[in-house]
Scaffold this active site. Structure first.
Site, PDB file in Angstrom:
ATOM      1  N   SER A  30       6.488  -3.026  76.715  1.00 26.47           N
ATOM      2  CA  SER A  30       5.704  -4.253  76.740  1.00 26.47           C
ATOM      3  C   SER A  30       4.329  -4.180  76.093  1.00 26.47           C
ATOM      4  O   SER A  30       3.346  -4.675  76.644  1.00 26.47           O
ATOM      5  CB  SER A  30       5.545  -4.721  78.178  1.00 26.47           C
ATOM      6  OG  SER A  30       6.363  -5.794  78.354  1.00 26.47           O
ATOM      7  N   SER A  31       4.288  -3.624  74.912  1.00 24.11           N
ATOM      8  CA  SER A  31       3.021  -3.672  74.185  1.00 24.11           C
ATOM      9  C   SER A  31       2.648  -5.131  73.903  1.00 24.11           C
ATOM     10  O   SER A  31       1.466  -5.476  73.840  1.00 24.11           O
ATOM     11  CB  SER A  31       3.111  -2.869  72.896  1.00 24.11           C
ATOM     12  OG  SER A  31       4.201  -3.312  72.125  1.00 24.11           O
ATOM     13  N   GLU A  59      16.884  -5.668  85.801  1.00 22.73           N
ATOM     14  CA  GLU A  59      16.742  -5.934  84.363  1.00 22.73           C
ATOM     15  C   GLU A  59      17.454  -7.226  83.997  1.00 22.73           C
ATOM     16  O   GLU A  59      18.555  -7.502  84.496  1.00 22.73           O
ATOM     17  CB  GLU A  59      17.333  -4.749  83.590  1.00 22.73           C
ATOM     18  CG  GLU A  59      16.596  -4.421  82.316  1.00 22.73           C
ATOM     19  CD  GLU A  59      15.151  -3.969  82.561  1.00 22.73           C
ATOM     20  OE1 GLU A  59      14.257  -4.834  82.578  1.00 22.73           O
ATOM     21  OE2 GLU A  59      14.946  -2.762  82.730  1.00 22.73           O
ATOM     22  N   HIS A  60      16.835  -7.995  83.148  1.00 25.53           N
ATOM     23  CA  HIS A  60      17.394  -9.265  82.657  1.00 25.53           C
ATOM     24  C   HIS A  60      17.677 -10.247  83.793  1.00 25.53           C
ATOM     25  O   HIS A  60      18.585 -11.069  83.694  1.00 25.53           O
ATOM     26  CB  HIS A  60      18.672  -9.026  81.828  1.00 25.53           C
ATOM     27  CG  HIS A  60      18.362  -8.590  80.420  1.00 25.53           C
ATOM     28  ND1 HIS A  60      18.015  -9.475  79.433  1.00 25.53           N
ATOM     29  CD2 HIS A  60      18.301  -7.366  79.864  1.00 25.53           C
ATOM     30  CE1 HIS A  60      17.776  -8.802  78.311  1.00 25.53           C
ATOM     31  NE2 HIS A  60      17.928  -7.520  78.545  1.00 25.53           N
ATOM     32  N   ASP A  98       7.030  -9.082  82.522  1.00 25.23           N
ATOM     33  CA  ASP A  98       6.127  -8.184  81.796  1.00 25.23           C
ATOM     34  C   ASP A  98       4.673  -8.607  81.991  1.00 25.23           C
ATOM     35  O   ASP A  98       3.801  -7.789  82.292  1.00 25.23           O
ATOM     36  CB  ASP A  98       6.446  -8.192  80.292  1.00 25.23           C
ATOM     37  CG  ASP A  98       7.862  -7.740  80.011  1.00 25.23           C
ATOM     38  OD1 ASP A  98       8.536  -7.269  80.949  1.00 25.23           O
ATOM     39  OD2 ASP A  98       8.303  -7.865  78.856  1.00 25.23           O
ATOM     40  N   ALA A 120       8.954   0.042  72.089  1.00 31.27           N
ATOM     41  CA  ALA A 120       9.575   1.055  72.950  1.00 31.27           C
ATOM     42  C   ALA A 120      10.052   0.457  74.264  1.00 31.27           C
ATOM     43  O   ALA A 120      10.485   1.168  75.166  1.00 31.27           O
ATOM     44  CB  ALA A 120       8.588   2.180  73.220  1.00 31.27           C
ATOM     45  N   GLY A 121       9.949  -0.871  74.388  1.00 31.45           N
ATOM     46  CA  GLY A 121      10.413  -1.516  75.626  1.00 31.45           C
ATOM     47  C   GLY A 121       9.436  -1.327  76.773  1.00 31.45           C
ATOM     48  O   GLY A 121       9.807  -1.469  77.934  1.00 31.45           O
ATOM     49  N   SER A 132      -6.697  -4.944  64.168  1.00 27.24           N
ATOM     50  CA  SER A 132      -5.873  -3.939  64.830  1.00 27.24           C
ATOM     51  C   SER A 132      -6.127  -2.599  64.148  1.00 27.24           C
ATOM     52  O   SER A 132      -5.809  -2.432  62.971  1.00 27.24           O
ATOM     53  CB  SER A 132      -4.388  -4.310  64.717  1.00 27.24           C
ATOM     54  OG  SER A 132      -3.603  -3.152  64.899  1.00 27.24           O
TER      55      SER A 132
END
Ligand code: GLA
Length: 376
Positions: A116-117, A24-25, A162, A113-114, A58
């Site tokens: 990656s939408s 992560e990161h 992502d 929500a993390g 959308s």
């Protein structure tokens, strides 16, 4: 207004969200990450409209954006910028290739929500336009232009993980991606008898964007300080943790913490992959907990809701590992849980979480799926 019932699609694209098991990161620090695409998706339906305008609706937001292809500028409305950014960057690579089109977007990917939408939307849109007008963009061009859209239009200086996972995902496989070279290995995602469960805090602290960019700056500063003594290192992930520790006095505390996390997390990811390949799931799980503690205490991107969810699992022998996932400050934790105990875990943690924060906890059992693809 576009009507989804009467809309005749010429092209339909499905574009998934992603999980990240560990790493992560560190994508923007040239490190290794271990993401995968999942079965929660955005679907995008396209048709040409013989004009110079694009209308994108959308269904989830119940709103539309109309874009004049001769004048693509940033918008005040966040989700419009994902669209505008992609159109702008395709135009920059292939001028005049995009003509007018209509598009209807529907999503079963939770926003914020993390998972990656945003990358799912960018890459799905780019892929659909590429197919509709036969533009000939490669996967790598789609990945990079989607990331550039996010930098220039949305304002998040994200890494490439992502977009890469969303486009290159393959059913039942994790991607071990080297974010410097973009070489990758597919690793079988066979955790049986364990499953990968996401627990969604359903919070998204608005610090997320600015703090994300701050962390990038801090990493750049830490690297610049280290390079004064060691010009041979191109990325923080190349610096051995021993060297970071030797330079402790030269680095302000926050930069020392960031640098230490980054080099440890990169090594942890490589170790975790070895454990996974050898089916040493318990040791793999330990790496997830260590990753969380680093993100919480050294990198400082967690929050009380995420920490609470991870803490709830630490004494449970049927949970091998848990950690916050993605940019941080909210979103989901990723948990490796015995398949027979998933319901029990959800019931217990949900009650405790709701009791403590008065926020509903939701959960997603992930199925690892293919990346962005044309289905019609
Ligand atoms: C966000 C970014 C990614 C990556 C993660 C943290 O999801 O978009 O590029 O940096 O945060 O690992």
């Amino acid at each position: 207004m576009l009507n989804k019932k009467t809309f005749k699609s010429e092209i339909v694209i499905e574009s998934p969200g992603r999980i990240n098991l560990i790493g992560e990161h560190i994508d923007y620090n040239g490190g290794h990450v271990l993401p995968a695409a999942i079965d929660k998706k955005i679907s995008l339906r396209f048709r040409m409209n013989n004009s110079n305008f694009c209308e994108i609706r959308s269904s989830n937001f119940k709103s539309s954006v109309t874009v004049n292809l001769d004048k693509i500028d940033r918008s005040e409305i966040e989700w419009h910028n994902f669209i505008l950014g992609v159109l702008f960057h395709i135009n920059a690579i292939k001028p005049n290739a995009v003509k007018g089109f209509d598009c209807i977007i529907e999503s079963n990917l939770p926003f914020g929500a993390g998972i990656s939408s945003s990358a799912a939307l960018e890459c799905g849109l780019a892929k659909g336009i590429n197919e509709l007008f036969d533009i000939g963009l490669t996967d790598l061009e789609i990945i990079k232009l989607s990331r550039d859209a996010e930098h220039a239009f949305v304002g998040t200086k994200c890494g490439i993980m992502d977009q890469f996972a969303v486009v290159k995902g393959q059913k039942d496989h994790l991607i071990l991606l080297n974010c410097d070279t973009l070489d990758y290995q597919l690793i079988e995602a066979d955790f049986d008898p364990y499953v990968v469960l996401l627990l969604n805090t359903n919070v998204s602290h608005n610090l997320a964007n600015s703090a994300y960019n701050d962390r990038r700056d801090e990493c750049d500063k830490a690297l610049a300080t280290i390079q004064k003594k060691h010009p041979e290192y191109r990325f923080l992930t190349e610096v051995p943790s021993k060297v970071v520790k030797e330079l402790k006095k030269e680095l302000p505390q926050n930069l020392f913490n960031r640098a230490l996390f980054v080099c440890e997390e990169n090594q942890r990811t490589l170790n975790a992959v070895d454990f996974l390949k050898n089916k040493a799931f318990d040791r793999f799980g330990q790496c997830l907990y260590q990753s969380h503690y680093g993100l919480q205490h050294l990198y400082d991107v967690s929050c009380k809701e995420l920490d609470f969810l991870v803490e709830q699992t630490t004494d449970l022998d049927y949970v091998l590992g848990a950690r916050m996932m993605g940019g941080g400050f909210g979103g989901c934790t990723v948990n490796i849980v015995h398949k027979d105990k998933v319901e029990e875990l959800i019931d217990n943690v949900k009650a405790a979480y709701e009791d403590k924060f008065n926020i509903t906890l939701t959960s997603i059992i992930t199925t690892i799926s293919d990346g962005t693809k044309k289905i019609i």
